[in-house]
Write a protein that holds these residues in place. Structure first.
Motif, short mmCIF file in Angstrom:
data_model
loop_
_atom_site.label_atom_id
_atom_site.label_comp_id
_atom_site.label_asym_id
_atom_site.label_seq_id
_atom_site.Cartn_x
_atom_site.Cartn_y
_atom_site.Cartn_z
N ASP A 6 3.05 -4.27 4.36
CA ASP A 6 2.67 -3.87 4.04
C ASP A 6 2.04 -2.91 3.40
O ASP A 6 1.15 -2.31 2.54
N VAL A 7 3.18 -1.42 3.79
CA VAL A 7 2.49 0.08 3.70
C VAL A 7 3.94 0.10 3.60
O VAL A 7 4.96 0.14 3.63
N THR A 8 3.96 1.37 2.93
CA THR A 8 5.24 2.25 1.95
C THR A 8 4.84 3.26 1.77
O THR A 8 3.69 3.89 1.23
N ARG A 59 -5.64 0.03 4.91
CA ARG A 59 -5.54 -1.35 4.39
C ARG A 59 -6.92 -0.81 4.07
O ARG A 59 -7.46 -1.37 2.94
N ASP A 60 -7.74 -0.40 4.84
CA ASP A 60 -9.10 -0.45 4.45
C ASP A 60 -9.52 0.45 3.27
O ASP A 60 -10.36 0.17 2.23
N LEU A 61 -9.43 1.42 3.57
CA LEU A 61 -8.72 2.88 2.39
C LEU A 61 -8.80 1.72 0.90
O LEU A 61 -9.03 2.20 -0.15
N ALA A 62 -7.28 1.35 1.14
CA ALA A 62 -6.63 0.70 -0.16
C ALA A 62 -7.64 -0.10 -0.91
O ALA A 62 -7.64 -0.28 -2.01
N ASN A 63 -8.84 -0.78 0.13
CA ASN A 63 -9.39 -2.35 -0.67
C ASN A 63 -10.71 -1.33 -1.19
O ASN A 63 -11.56 -2.10 -1.23
N ILE A 101 0.55 -1.09 -0.20
CA ILE A 101 0.17 -0.31 0.09
C ILE A 101 0.98 1.26 -0.09
O ILE A 101 1.56 1.52 0.62
N LYS A 102 1.10 2.28 -1.32
CA LYS A 102 1.98 3.27 -1.62
C LYS A 102 0.89 4.64 -0.34
O LYS A 102 -0.68 4.84 -0.56
N LEU A 134 -15.91 0.12 12.82
CA LEU A 134 -15.34 -1.73 12.31
C LEU A 134 -14.74 -1.41 11.29
O LEU A 134 -15.75 -1.52 10.10
N SER A 135 -13.97 -2.45 11.12
CA SER A 135 -13.36 -2.57 9.32
C SER A 135 -14.18 -3.80 9.01
O SER A 135 -15.58 -4.29 9.56
#
Length: 216
Positions: free
Chosen positions: A26-28, A117-121, A2-3, A170-171
């Motif tokens: 998993d985040v950069t 993560r939720d936003l990236a999805n 995830i950028k 909640l996610s």
């Protein structure tokens, strides 16, 4: 991977975000900025998946203006606004301009990473405290409650459970764990809920749940 790009005019906040995200495998972080125009420039050059924007930076409006420019770009990233409890009117404007999330600056590292993560999805995230204050700023007495309840009455019992948990911040994975459902099943329910109540994203669904009185 995830950028992420983040923008805040306080170096202390930027360094805190940098530290919180450094431990996520998993985040950069692909860029950072100290004001709205710089944020837009970095986003257009680095094409991140998610952007974190301070609402108020060098001027009162440059965070909102940056949001508007970013979401107007081709294939825009999801944008979450970083806020405190004293800028309700700016939060409302950010929602109007298409923000996908609202997070408090004192968010815990694990919660921040999960939000990214939720936003990236393709999801949206909202701190329950922010949602409650947004409603107090937007609604006009009790006249807003009845239409909201009528919309939510169209949902199935399971869909009502899902939208209530969305409003609690909640996610999808957390909703799945709470309701003993797979994350894929939860995504299906979320899509169904948004379509039925005419919400563009989870933020608007959460606000509707607050407005109806389902969530205090």
């Amino acid at each position: 991977m995830i950028k992420v790009v983040y923008a805040d005019d306080e170096e202390l906040v930027r360094s805190g975000l940098r530290a919180m995200l450094s431990g996520a495998s998993d985040v950069t972080v692909v860029g950072e900025a100290c004001d709205g125009p710089s944020a837009v420039d970095v986003v257009l050059r680095r094409r991140p998946d998610v952007v974190l924007l301070d609402i108020k930076m060098s001027t009162d409006d440059d965070g909102i203006e940056a949001l508007a420019d970013i979401v107007a770009a081709p294939n825009p990233p999801n944008v979450a606004m970083l806020t405190t409890f004293d800028v309700d009117q700016y939060v409302s404007r950010a929602l109007h301009h298409g923000a996908n999330g609202f997070l408090l600056k004192d968010i815990k590292p694990a919660s921040l990473v999960q939000a990214l993560r939720d936003l990236a999805n393709g999801g949206a995230v909202i701190d329950p405290g922010v949602a409650a204050r947004m409603l107090r700023a937007q609604r006009e007495g009790q006249r807003a409650a009845e239409p909201a309840r009528e919309l939510l009455d169209s949902l199935s019992e399971r869909e009502r459970e899902v939208v209530t948990l969305i409003a609690q911040g909640l996610s999808n994975s957390e909703i799945g764990a709470t309701l003993f459902l797979s994350e894929a099943t939860v995504k299906g329910y979320v899509s169904s809920v948004l379509a039925k109540i005419g919400a563009a994203n989870r933020v608007q669904a959460a606000l509707l749940a607050y407005r109806s009185g389902w969530v205090g």
